[in-house]
Scaffold this motif. Sequence first.
Motif, PDB file in Angstrom:
ATOM      1  N   LYS A 280      -1.754  -3.431   4.800  1.00 31.72           N
ATOM      2  CA  LYS A 280      -3.025  -3.598   4.104  1.00 31.72           C
ATOM      3  C   LYS A 280      -4.123  -3.763   5.162  1.00 31.72           C
ATOM      4  N   GLY A 281      -5.365  -3.648   4.723  1.00 26.91           N
ATOM      5  CA  GLY A 281      -6.486  -3.918   5.610  1.00 26.91           C
ATOM      6  C   GLY A 281      -6.620  -2.928   6.760  1.00 26.91           C
ATOM      7  N   TYR A 282      -7.019  -3.450   7.923  1.00 24.31           N
ATOM      8  CA  TYR A 282      -7.413  -2.638   9.072  1.00 24.31           C
ATOM      9  C   TYR A 282      -6.279  -1.751   9.589  1.00 24.31           C
ATOM     10  N   VAL A 283      -5.037  -2.190   9.434  1.00 27.26           N
ATOM     11  CA  VAL A 283      -3.899  -1.460   9.983  1.00 27.26           C
ATOM     12  C   VAL A 283      -3.419  -0.336   9.050  1.00 27.26           C
ATOM     13  N   PHE A 284      -3.910  -0.324   7.819  1.00 28.05           N
ATOM     14  CA  PHE A 284      -3.449   0.647   6.825  1.00 28.05           C
ATOM     15  C   PHE A 284      -3.648   2.091   7.288  1.00 28.05           C
ATOM     16  N   GLN A 285      -4.851   2.398   7.790  1.00 30.21           N
ATOM     17  CA  GLN A 285      -5.143   3.780   8.196  1.00 30.21           C
ATOM     18  C   GLN A 285      -4.254   4.218   9.365  1.00 30.21           C
ATOM     19  N   MET A 286      -3.957   3.288  10.245  1.00 37.03           N
ATOM     20  CA  MET A 286      -3.087   3.598  11.375  1.00 37.03           C
ATOM     21  C   MET A 286      -1.679   3.927  10.893  1.00 37.03           C
ATOM     22  N   GLU A 287      -1.184   3.129   9.965  1.00 39.46           N
ATOM     23  CA  GLU A 287       0.169   3.379   9.453  1.00 39.46           C
ATOM     24  C   GLU A 287       0.249   4.736   8.757  1.00 39.46           C
ATOM     25  N   MET A 288      -0.818   5.148   8.089  1.00 39.06           N
ATOM     26  CA  MET A 288      -0.826   6.445   7.406  1.00 39.06           C
ATOM     27  C   MET A 288      -0.535   7.582   8.391  1.00 39.06           C
ATOM     28  N   ILE A 289      -1.146   7.520   9.582  1.00 45.40           N
ATOM     29  CA  ILE A 289      -0.922   8.568  10.591  1.00 45.40           C
ATOM     30  C   ILE A 289       0.474   8.473  11.180  1.00 45.40           C
ATOM     31  N   VAL A 290       0.934   7.253  11.439  1.00 51.71           N
ATOM     32  CA  VAL A 290       2.278   7.067  11.997  1.00 51.71           C
ATOM     33  C   VAL A 290       3.336   7.598  11.024  1.00 51.71           C
ATOM     34  N   ARG A 291       3.190   7.261   9.745  1.00 53.34           N
ATOM     35  CA  ARG A 291       4.137   7.749   8.739  1.00 53.34           C
ATOM     36  C   ARG A 291       4.046   9.269   8.591  1.00 53.34           C
TER      37      ARG A 291
ATOM     38  N   GLN B 260      -0.293  11.123  -1.593  1.00 54.99           N
ATOM     39  CA  GLN B 260       0.552  10.369  -2.531  1.00 54.99           C
ATOM     40  C   GLN B 260       1.845   9.912  -1.861  1.00 54.99           C
ATOM     41  N   LYS B 261       2.476  10.812  -1.128  1.00 59.40           N
ATOM     42  CA  LYS B 261       3.739  10.502  -0.463  1.00 59.40           C
ATOM     43  C   LYS B 261       3.540   9.423   0.610  1.00 59.40           C
ATOM     44  N   LEU B 262       2.464   9.527   1.383  1.00 64.50           N
ATOM     45  CA  LEU B 262       2.212   8.567   2.453  1.00 64.50           C
ATOM     46  C   LEU B 262       1.934   7.170   1.907  1.00 64.50           C
ATOM     47  N   ILE B 263       1.169   7.100   0.832  1.00 68.12           N
ATOM     48  CA  ILE B 263       0.856   5.789   0.259  1.00 68.12           C
ATOM     49  C   ILE B 263       2.114   5.124  -0.277  1.00 68.12           C
ATOM     50  N   GLU B 264       3.035   5.928  -0.794  1.00 67.72           N
ATOM     51  CA  GLU B 264       4.315   5.378  -1.254  1.00 67.72           C
ATOM     52  C   GLU B 264       5.091   4.737  -0.099  1.00 67.72           C
ATOM     53  N   LYS B 265       4.944   5.319   1.095  1.00 68.21           N
ATOM     54  CA  LYS B 265       5.704   4.853   2.259  1.00 68.21           C
ATOM     55  C   LYS B 265       5.039   3.670   2.958  1.00 68.21           C
ATOM     56  N   CYS B 266       3.724   3.565   2.841  1.00 61.27           N
ATOM     57  CA  CYS B 266       2.984   2.563   3.606  1.00 61.27           C
ATOM     58  C   CYS B 266       3.118   1.167   2.997  1.00 61.27           C
ATOM     59  N   VAL B 267       3.218   0.180   3.877  1.00 57.11           N
ATOM     60  CA  VAL B 267       3.333  -1.212   3.431  1.00 57.11           C
ATOM     61  C   VAL B 267       2.160  -2.067   3.923  1.00 57.11           C
TER      62      VAL B 267
ATOM     63  N   GLY C  81      -5.218   0.508  -0.144  1.00 54.34           N
ATOM     64  CA  GLY C  81      -4.148   1.394  -0.578  1.00 54.34           C
ATOM     65  C   GLY C  81      -4.102   1.536  -2.087  1.00 54.34           C
ATOM     66  N   THR C  82      -4.218   0.410  -2.795  1.00 52.87           N
ATOM     67  CA  THR C  82      -4.185   0.469  -4.257  1.00 52.87           C
ATOM     68  C   THR C  82      -5.449   1.130  -4.815  1.00 52.87           C
ATOM     69  N   ALA C  83      -6.565   1.025  -4.075  1.00 55.19           N
ATOM     70  CA  ALA C  83      -7.788   1.723  -4.504  1.00 55.19           C
ATOM     71  C   ALA C  83      -7.573   3.234  -4.470  1.00 55.19           C
ATOM     72  N   TYR C  84      -6.899   3.725  -3.428  1.00 58.30           N
ATOM     73  CA  TYR C  84      -6.609   5.155  -3.344  1.00 58.30           C
ATOM     74  C   TYR C  84      -5.657   5.591  -4.455  1.00 58.30           C
ATOM     75  N   ILE C  85      -4.641   4.776  -4.725  1.00 60.26           N
ATOM     76  CA  ILE C  85      -3.695   5.097  -5.803  1.00 60.26           C
ATOM     77  C   ILE C  85      -4.446   5.178  -7.132  1.00 60.26           C
ATOM     78  N   HIS C  86      -5.316   4.211  -7.374  1.00 61.05           N
ATOM     79  CA  HIS C  86      -6.113   4.181  -8.601  1.00 61.05           C
ATOM     80  C   HIS C  86      -7.000   5.423  -8.690  1.00 61.05           C
ATOM     81  N   GLY C  87      -7.651   5.763  -7.582  1.00 61.78           N
ATOM     82  CA  GLY C  87      -8.533   6.928  -7.578  1.00 61.78           C
ATOM     83  C   GLY C  87      -7.782   8.230  -7.802  1.00 61.78           C
TER      84      GLY C  87
END
Length: 259
Positions: free
Chosen positions: A204-215, A195-202, A98-104
Amino acid sequence: ASEEASASPRRSRRESEGRARGQDKYSVLLPTYNERENLPLIVWLLVKSFSESGINYEIIIIDDGSPDGTRDIAEQLEKIYGSDKILLRPREKKLGLGTAYIHGMKHATGNYIIIMDADLSHHPKFIPEFIRKQKEGNFDIVSGTRYKGNGGVYGWDLKRKIISRGANFITQILLRPGASDLTGSFRLYRKEVLQKLIEKCVSKGYVFQMEMIVRARQLNYTIGEVPISFVDRVYGESKLGGNEIVSFLKGLLTLFATT
């Protein structure tokens, strides 16, 4: 800070020039860790796909202090293809996806962001199809799916297939996210949506991508899907281990309890 400040006007000019021509620009975020063998190949395939399709692009490599010399390879690629097309934006150590995406995204000048793995499991040939799908449906997100149409997985043993299928099946039952492939990481986003989704996501790791879709569903963002072929990495070792599976199950239960 002074470097950021001096870079901002340049980024703004590049962004406005791209918008003035009325052409969308696609920023590929490539987080890397020990990918020195794969990085030249994936970059070559990306450049080839974008160039042949006439797509305006940039590739942002976020290397997290790889001990295998990935950063050196990225510096060479920057020289070969030009610093306007290949942007190396490294970090000192592994700090999470998540922080890698924010940095990018801080360095991205495109109005669309493409996220994908650097290990050749995601083939750039699908990107023009992602873009067509997004235009057709005016989607906020287009996600590659291994589990619809002619999508599939190649090179995995039975255990990996069961883990992935099982993760998606359990998630569909508990969360009903409205997308068929929750754990994949080959997607196209509108920049402001990511940007908005990453702000909402908590997570890390394997579950991060799943949370992005749920959010995304929670926020009423629209999601299109494109069937893809996923090929297991040729070089290097998979980052998926027992700890990731435990983290996924914990994250899934947390999402179920809070969404």
